[in-house]
Design a protein around this motif. Sequence first.
Motif, PDB file in Angstrom:
ATOM      1  N   THR A 175       0.811  -1.316   0.073  1.00 18.29           N
ATOM      2  CA  THR A 175      -0.019   0.188   0.011  1.00 18.29           C
ATOM      3  C   THR A 175       0.854   1.137   0.072  1.00 18.29           C
ATOM      4  OG1 THR A 175      -0.367   0.022   2.413  1.00 18.29           O
ATOM      5  CG2 THR A 175      -1.862  -1.079   1.225  1.00 18.29           C
ATOM      6  N   TYR A 176       2.225   1.137   0.301  1.00 19.95           N
ATOM      7  CA  TYR A 176       3.312   2.215   0.380  1.00 19.95           C
ATOM      8  C   TYR A 176       3.874   2.164  -0.914  1.00 19.95           C
ATOM      9  CZ  TYR A 176       1.714   2.358   5.243  1.00 19.95           C
ATOM     10  OH  TYR A 176       0.995   2.546   6.427  1.00 19.95           O
ATOM     11  N   ARG A 177       3.621   1.402  -1.917  1.00 27.02           N
ATOM     12  CA  ARG A 177       4.362   0.958  -3.110  1.00 27.02           C
ATOM     13  C   ARG A 177       5.770   0.514  -2.774  1.00 27.02           C
ATOM     14  NH1 ARG A 177       4.421   6.092  -6.102  1.00 27.02           N
ATOM     15  NH2 ARG A 177       5.194   4.797  -8.090  1.00 27.02           N
ATOM     16  N   LEU A 178       5.713  -0.442  -1.932  1.00 29.10           N
ATOM     17  CA  LEU A 178       7.210  -0.873  -1.444  1.00 29.10           C
ATOM     18  C   LEU A 178       6.690  -2.404  -1.790  1.00 29.10           C
ATOM     19  CD1 LEU A 178       8.017   0.850   1.475  1.00 29.10           C
ATOM     20  CD2 LEU A 178       9.237   1.145  -0.566  1.00 29.10           C
ATOM     21  N   GLY A 179       7.784  -2.895  -2.246  1.00 28.82           N
ATOM     22  CA  GLY A 179       7.825  -4.599  -2.551  1.00 28.82           C
ATOM     23  C   GLY A 179       9.048  -5.179  -1.855  1.00 28.82           C
ATOM     24  N   ILE A 180       9.232  -5.710  -0.931  1.00 23.48           N
ATOM     25  CA  ILE A 180      10.589  -6.151  -0.419  1.00 23.48           C
ATOM     26  C   ILE A 180      10.665  -7.786  -0.531  1.00 23.48           C
ATOM     27  CG2 ILE A 180      11.985  -6.860   1.689  1.00 23.48           C
ATOM     28  CD1 ILE A 180      10.630  -3.909   2.891  1.00 23.48           C
ATOM     29  N   THR A 181      11.872  -8.096  -1.260  1.00 27.20           N
ATOM     30  CA  THR A 181      11.987  -9.773  -1.557  1.00 27.20           C
ATOM     31  C   THR A 181      13.437  -9.792  -1.041  1.00 27.20           C
ATOM     32  OG1 THR A 181      11.850 -11.625  -2.901  1.00 27.20           O
ATOM     33  CG2 THR A 181      12.626  -9.432  -3.772  1.00 27.20           C
ATOM     34  N   ASN A 182      13.996 -10.978  -0.901  1.00 25.55           N
ATOM     35  CA  ASN A 182      15.399 -11.494  -0.639  1.00 25.55           C
ATOM     36  C   ASN A 182      15.844 -11.872  -2.018  1.00 25.55           C
ATOM     37  OD1 ASN A 182      14.932 -11.365   2.198  1.00 25.55           O
ATOM     38  ND2 ASN A 182      14.127 -13.412   2.012  1.00 25.55           N
ATOM     39  N   VAL A 183      17.378 -11.719  -2.120  1.00 28.36           N
ATOM     40  CA  VAL A 183      17.946 -12.091  -3.284  1.00 28.36           C
ATOM     41  C   VAL A 183      18.030 -13.353  -3.472  1.00 28.36           C
ATOM     42  CG1 VAL A 183      20.284 -12.019  -4.585  1.00 28.36           C
ATOM     43  CG2 VAL A 183      19.633 -10.143  -3.418  1.00 28.36           C
ATOM     44  N   VAL A 184      18.129 -14.227  -2.304  1.00 24.56           N
ATOM     45  CA  VAL A 184      17.898 -15.645  -2.245  1.00 24.56           C
ATOM     46  C   VAL A 184      16.826 -16.057  -1.448  1.00 24.56           C
ATOM     47  CG1 VAL A 184      19.423 -17.602  -1.517  1.00 24.56           C
ATOM     48  CG2 VAL A 184      20.569 -15.931  -2.423  1.00 24.56           C
ATOM     49  N   ALA A 185      16.213 -17.056  -1.883  1.00 24.15           N
ATOM     50  CA  ALA A 185      14.759 -17.215  -1.014  1.00 24.15           C
ATOM     51  C   ALA A 185      15.107 -18.328  -0.082  1.00 24.15           C
ATOM     52  CB  ALA A 185      13.881 -17.848  -2.083  1.00 24.15           C
ATOM     53  N   ARG A 186      16.310 -18.824   0.325  1.00 21.91           N
ATOM     54  CA  ARG A 186      16.585 -19.732   1.310  1.00 21.91           C
ATOM     55  C   ARG A 186      16.723 -19.050   2.738  1.00 21.91           C
ATOM     56  NH1 ARG A 186      21.193 -22.917   3.298  1.00 21.91           N
ATOM     57  NH2 ARG A 186      22.397 -21.978   1.723  1.00 21.91           N
ATOM     58  N   ALA A 187      16.139 -19.445   3.385  1.00 21.97           N
ATOM     59  CA  ALA A 187      16.285 -18.889   4.908  1.00 21.97           C
ATOM     60  C   ALA A 187      17.584 -19.224   5.708  1.00 21.97           C
ATOM     61  CB  ALA A 187      15.133 -19.055   5.908  1.00 21.97           C
ATOM     62  N   THR A 188      18.588 -18.310   6.049  1.00 21.42           N
ATOM     63  CA  THR A 188      19.979 -18.762   6.781  1.00 21.42           C
ATOM     64  C   THR A 188      19.635 -17.590   8.227  1.00 21.42           C
ATOM     65  OG1 THR A 188      21.031 -17.263   5.387  1.00 21.42           O
ATOM     66  CG2 THR A 188      20.720 -19.558   4.844  1.00 21.42           C
ATOM     67  N   ARG A 240      22.824 -16.341   8.744  1.00 21.37           N
ATOM     68  CA  ARG A 240      23.956 -15.481   8.330  1.00 21.37           C
ATOM     69  C   ARG A 240      23.952 -15.637   6.601  1.00 21.37           C
ATOM     70  NH1 ARG A 240      28.452 -15.138  12.252  1.00 21.37           N
ATOM     71  NH2 ARG A 240      29.826 -15.242  10.212  1.00 21.37           N
ATOM     72  N   ALA A 241      24.197 -14.400   6.222  1.00 21.19           N
ATOM     73  CA  ALA A 241      24.270 -14.353   4.907  1.00 21.19           C
ATOM     74  C   ALA A 241      25.670 -15.041   4.232  1.00 21.19           C
ATOM     75  CB  ALA A 241      24.610 -13.006   4.343  1.00 21.19           C
ATOM     76  N   ASP A 242      26.645 -15.445   5.142  1.00 21.40           N
ATOM     77  CA  ASP A 242      27.690 -16.135   4.730  1.00 21.40           C
ATOM     78  C   ASP A 242      27.699 -17.618   4.507  1.00 21.40           C
ATOM     79  OD1 ASP A 242      27.831 -16.685   7.528  1.00 21.40           O
ATOM     80  OD2 ASP A 242      29.974 -15.969   7.837  1.00 21.40           O
ATOM     81  N   GLU A 243      26.299 -18.079   4.716  1.00 23.75           N
ATOM     82  CA  GLU A 243      25.747 -19.659   4.805  1.00 23.75           C
ATOM     83  C   GLU A 243      25.284 -19.526   3.335  1.00 23.75           C
ATOM     84  OE1 GLU A 243      23.194 -20.698   7.769  1.00 23.75           O
ATOM     85  OE2 GLU A 243      24.064 -19.433   9.211  1.00 23.75           O
ATOM     86  N   LEU A 244      25.183 -18.507   2.553  1.00 27.03           N
ATOM     87  CA  LEU A 244      24.762 -18.640   1.263  1.00 27.03           C
ATOM     88  C   LEU A 244      26.022 -18.836   0.017  1.00 27.03           C
ATOM     89  CD1 LEU A 244      22.242 -15.928   1.536  1.00 27.03           C
ATOM     90  CD2 LEU A 244      21.818 -18.586   1.203  1.00 27.03           C
ATOM     91  N   SER A 245      25.898 -19.542  -0.794  1.00 26.06           N
ATOM     92  CA  SER A 245      26.892 -19.715  -1.727  1.00 26.06           C
ATOM     93  C   SER A 245      26.862 -18.409  -2.674  1.00 26.06           C
ATOM     94  CB  SER A 245      27.132 -20.876  -2.500  1.00 26.06           C
ATOM     95  OG  SER A 245      26.099 -21.112  -3.418  1.00 26.06           O
ATOM     96  N   ALA A 246      28.006 -18.382  -3.561  1.00 31.31           N
ATOM     97  CA  ALA A 246      28.057 -17.186  -4.381  1.00 31.31           C
ATOM     98  C   ALA A 246      27.186 -17.414  -5.490  1.00 31.31           C
ATOM     99  CB  ALA A 246      29.650 -17.060  -5.205  1.00 31.31           C
ATOM    100  N   GLU A 247      27.098 -18.794  -6.086  1.00 27.24           N
ATOM    101  CA  GLU A 247      26.317 -19.411  -7.040  1.00 27.24           C
ATOM    102  C   GLU A 247      24.775 -19.101  -6.626  1.00 27.24           C
ATOM    103  OE1 GLU A 247      24.403 -20.139 -10.347  1.00 27.24           O
ATOM    104  OE2 GLU A 247      26.566 -19.973 -10.287  1.00 27.24           O
ATOM    105  N   GLU A 248      24.417 -19.339  -5.400  1.00 31.46           N
ATOM    106  CA  GLU A 248      22.800 -19.089  -4.969  1.00 31.46           C
ATOM    107  C   GLU A 248      22.561 -17.554  -5.072  1.00 31.46           C
ATOM    108  OE1 GLU A 248      21.446 -21.651  -1.400  1.00 31.46           O
ATOM    109  OE2 GLU A 248      23.675 -21.272  -1.039  1.00 31.46           O
TER     110      GLU A 248
END
Length: 133
Positions: free
Chosen positions: A25-38, A40-48
């Motif tokens: 309603t505020y014209r904001l959409g928020i999403t993650n770059v990677v859809a897997r919950a972690t 810490r970000a360092d748990e995600l691979s560069a390929e992900e």
Amino acid sequence: MQITVHLSGFTPRRLAPAEQEELLTYRLGITNVVARATARADELSAEEFREGGRILTAKVELLRPQWLAVVGVTAYRTAFGEKKAQIGPQERTIGSTRIWALPNPSGLNAHWTADSMAQEYARLREAAESPAD
């Protein structure tokens, strides 16, 4: 994140996590770059991150928002192959969509306070509210 979004002026009040749909309603959409919950970000691979960047690019090409804000400059650098990117507006666009890298409110970024993050988010809000060039 809700406090930062509120302090920056995007929302008139702090939203609860369960109210995320209200962001639209505020014209904001928020999403993650990677859809897997972690935890810490360092748990995600560069390929992900790169695959997440490809998926996000396809969404932006379909929805064509004025701005894409990526939370976390490291996530942005990895997902979009922009090794020298800094917080703030980026030179890269996706079609006519401009991109802004925002600080991540993660505890790993202790040098960013709620106030300093809100100031950076407010810079994006001001750019988004300005007439398109």
